[in-house]
Design an enzyme around this catalytic site. Structure first.
Site, PDB file in Angstrom:
ATOM      1  N   HIS A   1       0.801  -1.224   0.000  1.00 23.29           N
ATOM      2  CA  HIS A   1       0.000   0.000   0.000  1.00 23.29           C
ATOM      3  C   HIS A   1       0.834   1.275   0.000  1.00 23.29           C
ATOM      4  CE1 HIS A   1       0.905  -0.160   4.302  1.00 23.29           C
ATOM      5  NE2 HIS A   1       0.698   1.131   4.309  1.00 23.29           N
TER       6      HIS A   1
HETATM    7  C1  UD1 Z   1      -1.814   5.639   5.814  1.00 20.46           C
HETATM    8  C2  UD1 Z   1      -0.481   6.124   6.422  1.00 20.46           C
HETATM    9  C3  UD1 Z   1       0.539   4.997   6.392  1.00 20.46           C
HETATM   10  C4  UD1 Z   1      -0.011   3.737   7.037  1.00 20.46           C
HETATM   11  C5  UD1 Z   1      -1.334   3.375   6.356  1.00 20.46           C
HETATM   12  C6  UD1 Z   1      -1.961   2.149   6.962  1.00 20.46           C
HETATM   13  C7  UD1 Z   1       0.030   8.504   6.066  1.00 20.46           C
HETATM   14  C8  UD1 Z   1       0.865   9.474   5.324  1.00 20.46           C
HETATM   15  N1  UD1 Z   1       0.076   7.232   5.642  1.00 20.46           N
HETATM   16  O1  UD1 Z   1      -1.567   5.331   4.446  1.00 20.46           O
HETATM   17  O2  UD1 Z   1       1.685   5.420   7.114  1.00 20.46           O
HETATM   18  O3  UD1 Z   1       0.911   2.697   6.878  1.00 20.46           O
HETATM   19  O4  UD1 Z   1      -2.234   4.485   6.503  1.00 20.46           O
HETATM   20  O5  UD1 Z   1      -3.001   1.670   6.152  1.00 20.46           O
HETATM   21  O6  UD1 Z   1      -0.651   8.892   7.000  1.00 20.46           O
HETATM   22  N2  UD1 Z   1      -8.790   5.147   1.283  1.00 20.46           N
HETATM   23  C9  UD1 Z   1     -10.015   4.535   1.225  1.00 20.46           C
HETATM   24  N3  UD1 Z   1     -10.661   4.287   2.395  1.00 20.46           N
HETATM   25  C10 UD1 Z   1     -10.151   4.629   3.614  1.00 20.46           C
HETATM   26  C11 UD1 Z   1      -8.911   5.258   3.659  1.00 20.46           C
HETATM   27  C12 UD1 Z   1      -8.230   5.505   2.493  1.00 20.46           C
HETATM   28  O7  UD1 Z   1     -10.513   4.216   0.158  1.00 20.46           O
HETATM   29  O8  UD1 Z   1     -10.795   4.351   4.642  1.00 20.46           O
HETATM   30  C13 UD1 Z   1      -8.055   5.370   0.030  1.00 20.46           C
HETATM   31  C14 UD1 Z   1      -8.275   6.749  -0.552  1.00 20.46           C
HETATM   32  O9  UD1 Z   1      -8.214   6.629  -1.936  1.00 20.46           O
HETATM   33  C15 UD1 Z   1      -7.058   7.504  -0.048  1.00 20.46           C
HETATM   34  C16 UD1 Z   1      -5.987   6.436  -0.077  1.00 20.46           C
HETATM   35  O10 UD1 Z   1      -6.651   5.235   0.295  1.00 20.46           O
HETATM   36  O11 UD1 Z   1      -6.749   8.620  -0.832  1.00 20.46           O
HETATM   37  C17 UD1 Z   1      -4.822   6.694   0.838  1.00 20.46           C
HETATM   38  O12 UD1 Z   1      -5.287   6.875   2.172  1.00 20.46           O
HETATM   39  P1  UD1 Z   1      -4.392   7.712   3.212  1.00 20.46           P
HETATM   40  O13 UD1 Z   1      -5.075   7.744   4.522  1.00 20.46           O
HETATM   41  O14 UD1 Z   1      -3.979   9.006   2.611  1.00 20.46           O
HETATM   42  O15 UD1 Z   1      -3.059   6.880   3.321  1.00 20.46           O
HETATM   43  P2  UD1 Z   1      -2.773   5.306   3.412  1.00 20.46           P
HETATM   44  O16 UD1 Z   1      -2.237   4.863   2.112  1.00 20.46           O
HETATM   45  O17 UD1 Z   1      -3.938   4.554   3.975  1.00 20.46           O
END
Ligand code: UD1
Length: 365
Positions: free
Chosen positions: A205
């Protein structure tokens, strides 16, 4: 004394569970603020349910966004929340945008900040997590290090006086859940052609592996070339990026499916022949369960797993396929991540540092 925990992303809910339980056992008041960084039920609600975490007292509902927008939205909303909750310390976890936003908000309000899982370093300044953890460590008043290596990093940055080595709270929760699921069959074994010891568990991820289509294609090629089925527990981020780039996540040995709840993940790892991941937590969980791990990154914060031979860092598709099938590592009884009782030490260290003095009227006559 009142501790206010701020959490927002999946690995933080895992770390929150033993803290919530240890605070309750010690009679310490504990409030939970959920930023809403993760909002999908499989990334959030199931952790509260399965790990017996009390429902958040406050939910900010910030959702997804760019780093600045997400961090800023959390920061903007916390002033009012902290004014209302009046914490003796704000407890922040790990290295996500929620961690940094809460630490910054608390510092600006002159509240004591405690950072759990302090001192981890990848020394890769391109990782958002590295910015988040370095900045949080330098903002915090109490640094709770999970390992000796982490405590040494803090000392090297002049932060030794604020550091307490408590061990790793993920070990606490992992051991409890392992004991609970031991002997139960993994949900993955109901999938066609999946037998105990006959498959690998994968999670990918991180931005560095998902955001550039050429890089994501390389990782997928490496996983698809494995000698046994690779079950990819696909985070919404990898699904979204693969779809946008026209990359098929089910091909060759690779099969994508939805993420698992925490107990199901632990059962799946226990039943597997190995783990392939770019997650920090899963590298360590694999080691603690003594399942070989292959990490699709150039560096790791959990260097002990590599030094002890249970984890290998890889980059190219050929390296990924070769590492997955390497011979079993040498058994070890090393315990660099503590004894499974870190959360009690966390509450003890916080109480020693920040419990308000007992007033004279409370003192025995
Ligand atoms: C975040 C953390 C990472 C951690 C990971 C665990 C940061 C910078 N990154 O990364 O350190 O290892 O969480 O999973 O804080 N999305 C969904 N549903 C959700 C959440 C996210 O669909 O409930 C999708 C969205 O498209 C979003 C993308 O995932 O833009 C990324 O989510 P984000 O919270 O920005 O970062 P993670 O990749 O989850």
């Amino acid at each position: 004394m009142r501790i206010v925990s701020v959490v927002g992303a999946r690995p933080q809910f895992v770390k929150l569970a033993p803290i919530a339980h240890a605070a309750a056992a010690a009679g310490v008041e504990h409030r939970i603020v959920h930023t809403g960084q993760h909002y999908d039920p499989m990334l959030s609600d199931v952790f509260f349910r399965d790990l017996g975490i009390p429902a958040p007292d406050v939910h900010l509902g910030v959702g997804s966004g760019g780093h600045g927008a997400q961090t800023g939205a959390i920061l903007g909303r916390l002033d009012e929340v902290f004014a209302d909750l009046e914490p003796d310390t704000v407890l922040v976890y790990g290295d996500t945008n929620s961690t940094l936003a809460a630490a910054l908000s608390a510092v600006k309000l002159h509240l004591h900040v405690t950072h759990l899982e302090a001192g981890l370093r990848s020394f890769n300044r391109r990782m958002p997590e590295e910015h988040n953890r370095v900045l949080t460590d330098h903002a915090a008043d109490l640094l709770l290090a999970p390992t000796d290596v982490a405590a040494r990093h803090l000392a090297a940055e002049g932060l030794a006086e604020r550091t307490v080595m408590v061990g790793d709270v993920m070990t606490d929760v992992l051991y409890q859940v392992r004991d609970r699921v031991q002997g139960a069959s993994s949900v993955l074994l109901t999938e066609p052609g999946i037998e105990p010891g006959g498959f690998y568990v994968a999670t990918i991820h991180r931005a560095e592996n998902t955001d550039d289509p050429a890089r994501l294609r390389e990782v997928v090629t490496g996983l698809a070339g494995a000698d046994k089925p690779v079950i990819l527990l696909a985070h919404p981020r990898v699904r979204a990026k693969a779809e946008a780039a026209g990359i098929e996540l089910t091909r060759g040995a690779l099969r994508a499916r939805d993420p698992l709840a925490y107990p199901d993940l632990i059962s799946a790892v226990l039943a597997s022949a190995g783990v392939v991941t770019d997650s920090g937590g899963l590298q360590k969980e694999a080691f603690l369960l003594r399942v070989p791990c292959t990490t699709v990154r150039d560096e790791t914060e959990w260097v002990e797993t590599v030094e002890l031979g249970w984890n290998r860092l890889v980059r190219t598709p050929e390296e990924i396929s070769a590492a997955i099938t390497r011979p079993a590592p040498v058994p070890t009884d090393a315990a660099p991540y503590g004894d499974g009782h870190a959360a009690g030490r966390v509450i003890g260290a916080i109480s020693s540092a920040f419990a308000p003095p007992t007033s004279n009227t409370d003192a025995p006559a």
